[in-house]
Write an enzyme that holds these catalytic residues in place. Structure first.
Site, short mmCIF file in Angstrom:
data_model
loop_
_atom_site.label_atom_id
_atom_site.label_comp_id
_atom_site.label_asym_id
_atom_site.label_seq_id
_atom_site.Cartn_x
_atom_site.Cartn_y
_atom_site.Cartn_z
CD GLU A 47 -0.25 0.76 3.51
OE1 GLU A 47 -0.08 1.91 3.05
OE2 GLU A 47 -0.32 0.51 4.72
NE ARG A 72 -2.49 -6.67 13.58
CZ ARG A 72 -1.87 -7.84 13.75
NH1 ARG A 72 -0.86 -7.93 14.61
NH2 ARG A 72 -2.25 -8.91 13.09
CB CYS A 77 9.22 -2.55 -3.59
SG CYS A 77 10.03 -1.03 -4.17
CG HIS A 114 10.74 -3.58 -7.85
ND1 HIS A 114 9.77 -3.42 -6.89
CD2 HIS A 114 11.01 -4.92 -7.92
CE1 HIS A 114 9.44 -4.62 -6.42
NE2 HIS A 114 10.18 -5.53 -7.01
CG ASP A 129 9.82 -8.53 -5.22
OD1 ASP A 129 9.47 -7.83 -4.25
OD2 ASP A 129 9.83 -8.12 -6.40
#
Length: 276
Positions: A47, A72, A77, A114, A129
């Site tokens: 998110e 939580r 990435c 990334h 990943d």
């Protein structure tokens, strides 16, 4: 170089294992690697809410633990894979950072933004990943030419190309397509700090212009991109509908395990009405 370049020595391992539903972890072997990889994906959503809420994305291990483990929440990435790297270091795995160029549907060239991980276990190197989102791996994949490797209704492969570049590919109904191209250089947290600045602030980054929330677990993948909620199952079935502002908070809670307080929920609804 430090024995713990990803700050595994500063990690609260017990709290992390509790967060992903594991009472304990085994030694640095492929079975343990696969178990943690899957459990991480199921527990933590992908998110970009902090960006839309106007807050910086912090990458130090204390901030990652506070956000993902204690509060939580999820992340993207850099957050996911830096946390996983610290966990694997702490468990005794040999782990190193990788950087990749995500493939674009329009054929254009994207910047290298990334993060993925290389991990040595069981006598071979693995691509790990947990931060690519809905199209990513469920399990670690051998970091060498291999494939197709089935994973929960999908197939993946690694292909080696010029100059030591390795490409993660996936099989779609229309055929094989590239997900991202991994450069040969090993990366350190300082490299990701630079990439993270671009990804979280630049007008050209997709993470600053729309809501992106995804969660992957065995048998089902969920995504919320803008207002479009999509649930895809490994048997090929799919559901899709639009999410209205009045139900956004509940959808984040029930579908993605994200709990927001009143202030953040109100701000997010207001921002999403503008950017999505």
């Amino acid at each position: 170089m430090s024995e713990f370049p990803f700050s595994g020595d500063k990690l609260d391992l017990d709290a992390y294992l509790g967060r992903i539903g594991l009472g304990r972890a085994g030694g640095p072997d492929p079975g343990t690697l696969r178990m943690i990889h899957r459990a991480h994906l199921a527990a933590f959503p992908f998110e970009n809410l902090e960006i839309l809420l106007g807050r910086p994305v912090l990458l130090d291990i204390k901030a990652l633990q506070e956000k993902l483990v204690d509060r939580r929440r999820g992340g993207y990435c850099f957050e996911h894979n830096l946390l996983l790297a610290a966990v694997l270091e702490r468990l005794g795995f040999a782990v190193w950072g990788l950087a990749a160029r995500v493939s674009r549907d329009d054929g254009g060239v994207a910047p290298v933004t990334h993060m993925a991980l290389g991990v040595h276990a069981g006598g071979q190197d693995w691509l790990c990943d947990v931060g690519f989102g809905g199209d990513g791996l469920l399990d670690p994949l051998p970091l060498r030419p291999a494939g197709p490797v089935p994973q929960d209704g999908r197939s993946f492969a690694v292909e080696t190309r010029r100059h030591g570049v390795r490409v993660l590919r996936t099989l779609r109904p229309e055929g094989w397509s590239d997900l991202y191209a991994i450069g040969p250089e090993r990366r350190l947290p300082v490299d990701y700090a630079v990439m993270n600045h671009y990804t979280s602030t630049h007008a050209g980054s997709p993470f600053v212009s729309r809501l992106l929330v995804q969660r992957t677990e065995e048998g089902v993948r969920r995504s919320l991109v803008g207002r479009a909620l999509k649930v895809t199952r490994s048997d090929g079935s799919r559901e899709q509908r639009d999410v209205g502002g009045g139900e956004l908070r509940e959808v984040l809670r029930s579908q993605f395990l994200i709990e927001l307080d009143d202030a953040d929920a109100e701000t997010l609804v207001r921002v999403c009405s503008v950017v999505t």
